[in-house]
Design an enzyme around this catalytic site. Structure first.
Site, mmCIF file in Angstrom:
data_model
loop_
_atom_site.group_PDB
_atom_site.id
_atom_site.type_symbol
_atom_site.label_atom_id
_atom_site.label_comp_id
_atom_site.label_asym_id
_atom_site.label_seq_id
_atom_site.Cartn_x
_atom_site.Cartn_y
_atom_site.Cartn_z
ATOM 1 C CE1 TYR A 143 -4.658 -6.678 1.061
ATOM 2 C CE2 TYR A 143 -6.933 -5.869 0.510
ATOM 3 C CZ TYR A 143 -5.637 -5.855 0.302
ATOM 4 O OH TYR A 143 -5.091 -4.868 -0.718
ATOM 5 C CD GLU A 159 5.789 7.012 2.250
ATOM 6 O OE1 GLU A 159 5.475 5.756 2.842
ATOM 7 O OE2 GLU A 159 6.995 7.041 2.793
ATOM 8 N N PRO A 160 0.094 8.863 1.107
ATOM 9 C CG PRO A 160 -1.524 10.399 0.532
ATOM 10 C CD PRO A 160 0.117 10.124 0.904
ATOM 11 C CB CYS A 168 -12.640 -22.627 -11.567
ATOM 12 S SG CYS A 168 -13.397 -22.380 -13.327
HETATM 13 C C1 PLP Z 1 1.418 0.675 0.379
HETATM 14 C C2 PLP Z 1 2.196 1.820 1.123
HETATM 15 C C3 PLP Z 1 1.697 3.099 1.358
HETATM 16 C C4 PLP Z 1 0.517 3.314 0.907
HETATM 17 O O1 PLP Z 1 -0.505 2.688 1.977
HETATM 18 P P1 PLP Z 1 -2.290 3.108 1.859
HETATM 19 O O2 PLP Z 1 -2.731 2.554 2.898
HETATM 20 O O3 PLP Z 1 -2.555 3.131 0.405
HETATM 21 O O4 PLP Z 1 -2.242 4.587 2.187
HETATM 22 C C5 PLP Z 1 2.572 4.011 1.808
HETATM 23 N N1 PLP Z 1 3.822 3.596 2.210
HETATM 24 C C6 PLP Z 1 4.484 2.619 1.890
HETATM 25 C C7 PLP Z 1 5.691 2.480 2.331
HETATM 26 C C8 PLP Z 1 3.909 1.654 1.475
HETATM 27 O O5 PLP Z 1 4.064 0.192 1.443
#
Ligand code: PLP
Length: 430
Positions: free
Chosen positions: A330, A287-288, A357
């Site tokens: 962050y 899940e990138p 502001c």
């Molecule tokens: C935000 C998120 C990601 C992606 O994270 P990256 O650091 O952008 O790769 C993948 N899986 C889940 C469950 C997330 O909440």
């Protein structure tokens, strides 16, 4: 790889002159390199998919412009979504709901119903209460919901505390110590089908070891779930970090950028993880988000004023924290590259700040950059992920336009907001 470089004295994205683009469309302006996004997708799915049944579900929240999603949909990508709104976007962009995983700790009834009706691949549930509710909603619709549970492996991702998600004190996932009972109770529910296991330990990880540690810790559990419930997939989440102190692509000067960050390469990521995952014989989901789009985008802005105080020199630009909130939220770092190729040697230590502001409204503090003057335009690099998607109308500032570049072609993929857009939907009573 990314495609920002100097050519004939100005910064280019692929074959497009960013100085000309800023002059034509105004600033602040987001610009994305389509070629870079495709390169990242192909290299990651190639490296992981060579020996595994691997589905890359792009984390939509990193950059959810329809044009970006469409680019990935055409490559066959899946999508990790965190809201009904993202599912709507994915479908509008031509993505396949059957390749969507639905993450997040607070799915609503409306979102669960939408996911069920669209036939998503899996609801990745983050608590037992949620699993029970998904089963109830599915039952009311006479359906069975495909689910996975998100395990919190209690591994330190060694990243900023706001983007660390895999420790016991984070709100995400189900504790490693109670995950087996959670699966047993889920298996007893009438309207869910257990399809997989998911984890995601954090974002912007710059070393492979926390990934390896988490996978090694969870592997016995995956084997067990496979034999007990016949799970099909194991999602190892996103989180692959990018280099924010990035050098520009070949063909130009970038002498002021420190470049002492070490990238986490795809070769290293795949090299360490594939041998661990292959024996499972399961589908592996990635899940990138940031990795796919972060270095593929820049935010262009113009220097409005210079203010020389006794302690500092401020360059006030026309972009602000409402356009790009990472530094304020962050402590995110963005390199600064003037659109006009800078002469070597001439630098100045400055703060780059926006017009909003708030004292948190800055892009760089005490940063040595090439000398720039009022009226000059600069690019904030690596702004493709968690940039526009987090933009707001704070201070009643219209949202910037977004442009997608492909080769020599630049397309406005989202128009700049107008003043009328700012008040759309508002009503004065009486
Ligand atoms: C935000 C998120 C990601 C992606 O994270 P990256 O650091 O952008 O790769 C993948 N899986 C889940 C469950 C997330 O909440």
């Amino acid at each position: 790889m990314h495609s920002f470089h100097y050519q004939n004295g100005t910064l280019h994205c692929e074959g497009v002159d960013l100085a000309a683009l800023a002059a034509e469309h105004g600033t602040p302006l987001y610009v994305y390199s389509g070629g870079t996004i495709l390169d990242h997708f192909r290299r990651l799915s190639g490296a992981m998919g060579a020996e595994l049944d691997c589905l890359v579900c792009y984390a939509t929240k990193a950059n959810s412009n329809l044009a970006v999603l469409n680019l990935l949909a055409k490559e066959g990508a899946g999508f990790d979504i965190v809201s009904g709104g993202e599912l709507f976007r994915v479908e509008k962009a031509g993505g396949d709901p059957g390749k969507c995983t639905f993450a997040g700790v607070g799915k609503t009834r409306a979102e669960i119903e939408l996911g069920l009706k669209k036939g998503i691949y899996s609801f990745n549930a983050e608590s037992e209460a949620e699993v029970a509710f998904i089963s109830q909603v599915a039952g009311e619709l006479g359906m069975v919901a495909p689910i996975a549970l998100r395990v919190n492996p209690n591994v330190d991702a060694k990243t900023h505390k706001y983007i660390s998600t895999g420790k016991s004190e984070n709100k995400f996932g189900i504790d490693f110590s109670s995950i087996r009972e959670a699966y047993a109770r889920a298996a007893a529910l009438p309207n869910v089908k257990i399809r997989g296991l998911q984890m995601h330990i954090g974002s912007q990880l710059t070393s492979v070891s926390p990934f390896v540690e988490a996978v090694e810790k969870v592997l016995p559990l995956v084997e067990e779930l496979k034999s007990l419930y016949g799970i099909e997939f194991f999602s190892i989440g996103g989180g692959i970090g990018i280099v924010y102190q990035d050098s520009l692509a070949s063909g130009g000067s970038d002498w002021w950028i420190a470049k002492d960050e070490k990238p986490l390469t795809i070769e290293e990521y795949a090299g360490r993880l594939v041998p661990l995952l292959k024996p499972l014989g399961l589908r592996i989901i990635l899940e990138p988000g940031r990795f796919m789009v972060g270095n593929a985008g820049v935010l262009l802005t113009e220097v409005l004023y210079e203010k020389r105080g006794t302690a500092k020199t401020f360059k006030i630009v026309d972009a602000a924290m409402n356009d790009l909130i990472r530094p304020a939220l962050y402590e995110g770092h963005h390199e600064i590259a003037p659109l006009k190729e800078p002469v070597a040697g001439k630098t100045e230590v400055v703060d780059i700040v926006g017009p909003v502001c708030e004292s948190g409204d800055f892009f760089a503090q005490n940063r040595e950059i090439p000398a720039i003057e009022t009226g000059d335009r600069i690019a904030l690099l690596s702004a493709g992920a968690y940039g526009f998607v987090m933009a707001s109308n704070y201070n009643s500032r219209p949202l910037p336009a977004e442009i997608l570049v492909s080769g020599e072609t630049a397309t406005v993929v989202r128009k700049r907001q107008t003043l009328d857009d700012l008040i759309a939907g508002e009503v004065v009573p009486g």
